[in-house]
Design a protein around this motif. Structure first.
Motif, mmCIF file in Angstrom:
data_model
loop_
_atom_site.group_PDB
_atom_site.id
_atom_site.type_symbol
_atom_site.label_atom_id
_atom_site.label_comp_id
_atom_site.label_asym_id
_atom_site.label_seq_id
_atom_site.Cartn_x
_atom_site.Cartn_y
_atom_site.Cartn_z
ATOM 1 N N SER A 109 10.088 -9.053 -1.973
ATOM 2 C CA SER A 109 10.814 -8.156 -2.867
ATOM 3 C C SER A 109 9.884 -7.518 -3.889
ATOM 4 O O SER A 109 10.006 -6.336 -4.221
ATOM 5 C CB SER A 109 11.933 -8.911 -3.573
ATOM 6 O OG SER A 109 12.629 -8.071 -4.460
ATOM 7 N N ILE A 110 8.949 -8.315 -4.408
ATOM 8 C CA ILE A 110 7.958 -7.783 -5.357
ATOM 9 C C ILE A 110 7.134 -6.685 -4.696
ATOM 10 O O ILE A 110 6.858 -5.633 -5.294
ATOM 11 C CB ILE A 110 7.050 -8.915 -5.862
ATOM 12 C CG1 ILE A 110 7.852 -9.862 -6.764
ATOM 13 C CG2 ILE A 110 5.837 -8.366 -6.606
ATOM 14 C CD1 ILE A 110 7.110 -11.138 -7.112
ATOM 15 N N ILE A 111 6.749 -6.915 -3.459
ATOM 16 C CA ILE A 111 5.946 -5.925 -2.723
ATOM 17 C C ILE A 111 6.741 -4.636 -2.526
ATOM 18 O O ILE A 111 6.246 -3.531 -2.757
ATOM 19 C CB ILE A 111 5.508 -6.505 -1.369
ATOM 20 C CG1 ILE A 111 4.526 -7.659 -1.592
ATOM 21 C CG2 ILE A 111 4.879 -5.425 -0.491
ATOM 22 C CD1 ILE A 111 4.239 -8.463 -0.342
ATOM 23 N N GLN A 112 7.999 -4.767 -2.107
ATOM 24 C CA GLN A 112 8.812 -3.588 -1.841
ATOM 25 C C GLN A 112 9.120 -2.790 -3.103
ATOM 26 O O GLN A 112 9.344 -1.584 -3.032
ATOM 27 C CB GLN A 112 10.118 -4.023 -1.165
ATOM 28 C CG GLN A 112 9.916 -4.576 0.245
ATOM 29 C CD GLN A 112 11.187 -5.176 0.820
ATOM 30 O OE1 GLN A 112 12.158 -5.415 0.099
ATOM 31 N NE2 GLN A 112 11.177 -5.432 2.126
ATOM 32 N N ALA A 113 9.111 -3.465 -4.237
ATOM 33 C CA ALA A 113 9.403 -2.771 -5.496
ATOM 34 C C ALA A 113 8.240 -1.904 -5.965
ATOM 35 O O ALA A 113 8.418 -1.036 -6.816
ATOM 36 C CB ALA A 113 9.763 -3.790 -6.572
ATOM 37 N N SER A 114 7.068 -2.131 -5.433
ATOM 38 C CA SER A 114 5.878 -1.380 -5.834
ATOM 39 C C SER A 114 5.336 -0.614 -4.635
ATOM 40 O O SER A 114 4.845 -1.207 -3.683
ATOM 41 C CB SER A 114 4.802 -2.320 -6.380
ATOM 42 O OG SER A 114 3.587 -1.631 -6.574
ATOM 43 N N ARG A 115 5.420 0.692 -4.706
ATOM 44 C CA ARG A 115 4.906 1.508 -3.598
ATOM 45 C C ARG A 115 3.405 1.312 -3.428
ATOM 46 O O ARG A 115 2.912 1.214 -2.296
ATOM 47 C CB ARG A 115 5.220 2.980 -3.872
ATOM 48 C CG ARG A 115 4.685 3.921 -2.798
ATOM 49 C CD ARG A 115 5.228 5.304 -2.972
ATOM 50 N NE ARG A 115 4.714 6.208 -1.947
ATOM 51 C CZ ARG A 115 5.167 7.435 -1.730
ATOM 52 N NH1 ARG A 115 6.167 7.892 -2.468
ATOM 53 N NH2 ARG A 115 4.642 8.196 -0.790
ATOM 54 N N LEU A 116 2.695 1.225 -4.539
ATOM 55 C CA LEU A 116 1.249 1.065 -4.466
ATOM 56 C C LEU A 116 0.881 -0.275 -3.848
ATOM 57 O O LEU A 116 -0.019 -0.357 -2.997
ATOM 58 C CB LEU A 116 0.636 1.193 -5.858
ATOM 59 C CG LEU A 116 -0.879 1.004 -5.939
ATOM 60 C CD1 LEU A 116 -1.590 1.997 -5.040
ATOM 61 C CD2 LEU A 116 -1.349 1.135 -7.384
ATOM 62 N N LEU A 117 1.573 -1.329 -4.248
ATOM 63 C CA LEU A 117 1.292 -2.653 -3.693
ATOM 64 C C LEU A 117 1.599 -2.668 -2.203
ATOM 65 O O LEU A 117 0.844 -3.245 -1.408
ATOM 66 C CB LEU A 117 2.114 -3.714 -4.419
ATOM 67 C CG LEU A 117 1.921 -5.167 -3.967
ATOM 68 C CD1 LEU A 117 0.456 -5.570 -4.053
ATOM 69 C CD2 LEU A 117 2.798 -6.107 -4.797
ATOM 70 N N THR A 118 2.692 -2.023 -1.819
ATOM 71 C CA THR A 118 3.041 -1.941 -0.397
ATOM 72 C C THR A 118 1.935 -1.262 0.387
ATOM 73 O O THR A 118 1.517 -1.730 1.461
ATOM 74 C CB THR A 118 4.349 -1.153 -0.221
ATOM 75 O OG1 THR A 118 5.403 -1.820 -0.921
ATOM 76 C CG2 THR A 118 4.713 -1.034 1.255
ATOM 77 N N GLU A 119 1.437 -0.152 -0.146
ATOM 78 C CA GLU A 119 0.387 0.601 0.548
ATOM 79 C C GLU A 119 -0.915 -0.193 0.619
ATOM 80 O O GLU A 119 -1.611 -0.173 1.639
ATOM 81 C CB GLU A 119 0.169 1.940 -0.148
ATOM 82 C CG GLU A 119 1.358 2.883 -0.008
ATOM 83 C CD GLU A 119 1.167 4.173 -0.780
ATOM 84 O OE1 GLU A 119 0.095 4.326 -1.420
ATOM 85 O OE2 GLU A 119 2.068 5.019 -0.763
#
Length: 787
Positions: A109-119
């Motif tokens: 969930s933390i990852i999905q909340a941050s576009r930059l972290l996801t990328e």
């Protein structure tokens, strides 16, 4: 696959994906989309090169293709996340709903909340997928068997412990700080094992690393590596359960991963291997010490940034999570925030912005990082990968186009070809998925690639890429058609023009522009018409290359009826030049190229009339040639073997008929103001400059000065030379002088002193005719006329 096939395969991918460009999901499909197809092309060519006998000499080319292949893999990985805009529930919302949510679900969930972290995580996965395959250590038959043998030998022989050798088989024996180590063979094996395990972790293959540890008789190391997995318990997770997935031993017990991963991270901060599975600011220096390639540096930096960001967010939520904060988390619960989601949203945006600055600063430093192995940091494809990750494709395309303009790249290298190919298809891919590209740099890149296709003889691919130039597409493809010059025959030109319509170009505009440009370029190569008039000889040399370029420039507007009117206008321009230069055969060749339908066009009237006048002239010229050819057969037909009286009469009748036809046609031309400038006032002078109008009038006048006297003299000669067989023709020859002298026709004004046919020359021929009239007796010179 040859290098030429690379061009064709790339063009095929572009063409296929352009046909489905309205279906973004299909273009970004992980198996059949644009980027995977381009990646597969590079992969196949790499395999072909590696199979070559002299593959070592192709190492640099293979390396460049590997980088291009990996860059397409990166694009496929990062573009879908950039295009997805699906909101997900926050980790805080999940804890409000259920404080027993597993750590892995919170992390997701933390990852999905941050576009930059996801990328960044996507990039890390890409780096792991493209990492080299680790080298497995040689199989061994036991745990530290050489060290164990030495220790047992010392005990059996009573020699006591060996200096510098550990005395226990404890896995931590070498880390106790007393300087004791393993036997040489075991130490070497341990080193190669740790390098292999690091390679597996670097490649994202943690499961393989654990399996290798078990096979090396070090199950404890496999267990410690497994401690890096986030805790997950599907029974209480909100994630959908995959019923087809196989269960391992821990899943049978109800959970996977490490419930005490935070404690594990504090415990295992051991050198490179554990730094790689527990990246942090504290272990970054250890990670960097093991980096040999630019990709290693990128992977280590991204791993640390992602791990630190996720850990920070998990730590913030720990006091509300049962698995991170224990029973106290259940008692405290998640507190309400004044202002609700709006306040939390603003805080999150501010933190995300600050973190993004940190990330960009870290990644920017990779532009100049020193590497031990592989291409340097400033290699074009490393530069490209970094800018793609930073979402700065505009700057990337601009930088490359500037390098093209300043000739930074050697154009005869495989690197240049690969970069041109990549940047061209990158810019078109970005446009396809709705990402705007800077117009001028994109055009410069496409121009460079089109030139590359032309230089490599890939003519049939040019239209596809020229069509991507937008408003410049017609002009660019027309330039390509003009560049074909004399190397393409009629059918090849037709096919090249047809390809324009196949790729969405305005084929009529392309044809018109190509014809105009061809004529202009041909005139640049042709000499200007001299003031002196040319002499018309019976035998003329064939057209030279410049004349052939002008001659064949008309072809572009003869393929389609819609451009016949343009062909008519261009034909008159070309005919004026050829006839003004006395190049009758070249002008005749031009007429042979023109479709017969042009004679039926009547608009614009002045152009249509001029064209008909040229056709009238060439009918006359052909009739003169027929008389000459028939006259040359006199000896054969009247005196040759088997000649009869009837054959003589037949030949003479046809001879008389041909002369009569030539006589009538020439008189008709001389008495109908043929090509007189006054007869060709332009119907729409606004569309023509005064200079152009004056030039046209001068050219028409020049043609009259060349061919009106020429026709008069040739007709006189035909009549005069036939007097023996057709006596009345001598009278007709003298009567022709009355037509020339008639003020109504002004024919005498076309006789000039500019080295062309002159009046004195014609008067001399008349004198001979008069004298010929006296050959039969008598002293009256006018008797032949009055008879």
């Amino acid at each position: 696959m040859s290098s030429d096939s690379l061009y064709r395969s790339s063009a095929e991918v572009l063409s296929i994906c352009q046909s489905i460009k309205d279906n973004l999901e299909a273009v970004l499909d992980p198996d059949t989309g644009y980027a995977p197809r381009m990646r597969q092309i590079c992969h196949e060519y790499i395999e072909e090169l590696e199979d070559e006998v002299d593959s070592r000499s192709l190492r640099d080319e293979i390396e460049v293709l590997r980088l291009e292949k990996n860059t397409w893999g990166l694009l496929q990985a990062v573009m879908p996340p950039k295009t997805e805009q699906q909101p997900k529930p926050s980790a805080r919302d999940l804890l409000l709903e259920n404080p027993y949510i597993p750590t892995s679900t919170l992390a997701q969930s933390i990852i999905q909340a941050s576009r930059l972290l996801t990328e960044l995580l996507v990039v890390r996965e890409w780096l792991q997928e493209t990492a080299p395959t680790p080298s497995l250590p040689e199989a061994n038959t036991g745990y530290w068997k050489f060290t164990k043998h030495t220790i047992m030998q010392g005990i059996r022989t009573g020699q006591g412990p060996r200096d510098g050798l550990v005395q226990e088989m404890d896995p931590d024996a070498v880390n106790k700080g007393d300087g004791a180590g393993l036997a040489a063979d075991d130490a070497s094996y341990e080193k190669s094992l740790l390098q292999a395990l690091y390679g597996y972790v670097r490649a994202g293959r943690l499961g393989d690393a654990m399996e290798v540890s078990r096979r090396a008789h070090q199950p404890w190391r496999a267990a410690s590596l497994r401690g890096s997995l986030l805790f997950n318990w599907k029974a209480i997770s909100t994630e959908p359960h995959d019923e087809d997935a196989s269960d391992d031993e821990e899943e049978l017990e109800g959970f996977t991963g490490n419930p005490n991963r935070t404690l594990w991270k504090l415990t295992y901060q051991e050198r490179l291997l554990y730094a790689s599975i527990s990246p942090s600011f504290q272990t970054i220096s250890i990670l960097k010490s093991g980096c040999r390639t630019w990709e290693d540096h990128l992977w280590s930096d991204i791993s640390v940034m992602c791990e630190e960001r996720a850990s920070k967010e998990l730590a913030r939520l720990a006091k509300w999570s049962f698995w991170e904060g224990g029973l106290d988390a259940l008692e405290k619960g998640v507190p309400e925030v004044v202002g609700g989601d709006a306040v939390l949203g603003e805080q999150s945006k501010t933190e995300e912005t600050e973190w993004e600055k940190e990330v960009r600063g870290t990644l920017d430093a990779l532009k100049s990082v020193n590497v031990i192995e592989g291409p340097p940091a400033d290699h074009a494809f490393h530069f490209s990968q970094l800018y793609i990750i930073l979402d700065q494709t505009d700057s990337l395309l601009t930088t490359f186009s500037q390098g093209l303009k300043s000739d930074v790249y050697r154009r005869d290298t495989s690197d240049y070809q690969a970069m041109c190919r990549f940047f061209t298809h990158l810019s078109l891919f970005l446009q396809m998925i709705g990402t705007p590209t800077p117009p001028e740099p994109t055009h410069a890149i496409l121009e460079a690639y089109i030139k590359l296709l032309e230089d490599n003889g890939e003519r049939d691919l040019v239209a596809l890429y020229a069509a991507a130039l937008g408003v410049n597409a017609v002009k660019r493809y027309s330039l390509f058609l003009v560049s074909l010059g004399l190397t393409a025959d009629f059918n090849e030109r037709r096919q090249a023009l047809t390809r324009a319509s196949q790729h969405g170009l305005d084929v009529l505009s392309v044809a018109r522009t190509a014809a105009q440009d061809s004529i202009r370029d041909a005139f640049k190569k042709l000499p200007k018409l001299q003031e002196s008039l040319p002499l018309i000889t019976e035998r003329q040399p064939p057209p030279n290359d410049a004349e052939m370029l002008l001659l064949r420039s008309i072809e572009w507007t003869t393929f389609m009826p819609q451009t016949y009117q343009n062909a008519l206008e261009h034909a008159t321009v070309i005919l004026r030049y050829f006839l003004g230069a006395g190049r009758i055969q070249a002008a005749q060749n031009l007429l042979d190229l023109l479709p017969p339908e042009l004679a039926s066009i009547d608009d614009p009237e002045e152009i249509a009339t001029e064209y008909l006048h040229y056709r009238q002239f060439f009918l006359i010229w052909d009739s003169i040639s027929q008389v000459t050819e028939w006259q040359a057969q006199e000896g054969l037909m009247t005196q040759g073997p088997g000649a009869t009286r009837e054959a003589k009469q037949v030949w003479l009748a046809e001879y008389r008929n041909l002369i009569d036809q030539a006589h009538d046609k020439i008189l008709r031309l001389l008495t109908t103001e043929w090509l007189t400038a006054d007869d060709f006032e332009l119907s729409d002078p606004k569309t023509h400059s005064q200079i152009a109008m004056e030039q046209r009038a001068n050219e028409l006048g020049r043609i009259r000065q060349i061919f009106v006297p020429e026709l008069v003299l040739r007709l006189h000669h035909l009549l005069y030379s036939s007097r023996r067989l057709i006596p009345e023709n001598l009278k007709r020859a003298l009567e022709l002088a009355n037509v020339v002298a008639d003020a109504r026709y002004n024919i005498y004004n076309d006789f000039t002193n500019k080295s062309g046919r002159t009046l004195p020359e014609y008067l001399l021929m008349i004198r001979r005719a008069v004298l010929a009239g006296l050959e039969s007796g008598g002293s009256d010179p006018f008797r032949i006329i009055s008879a």
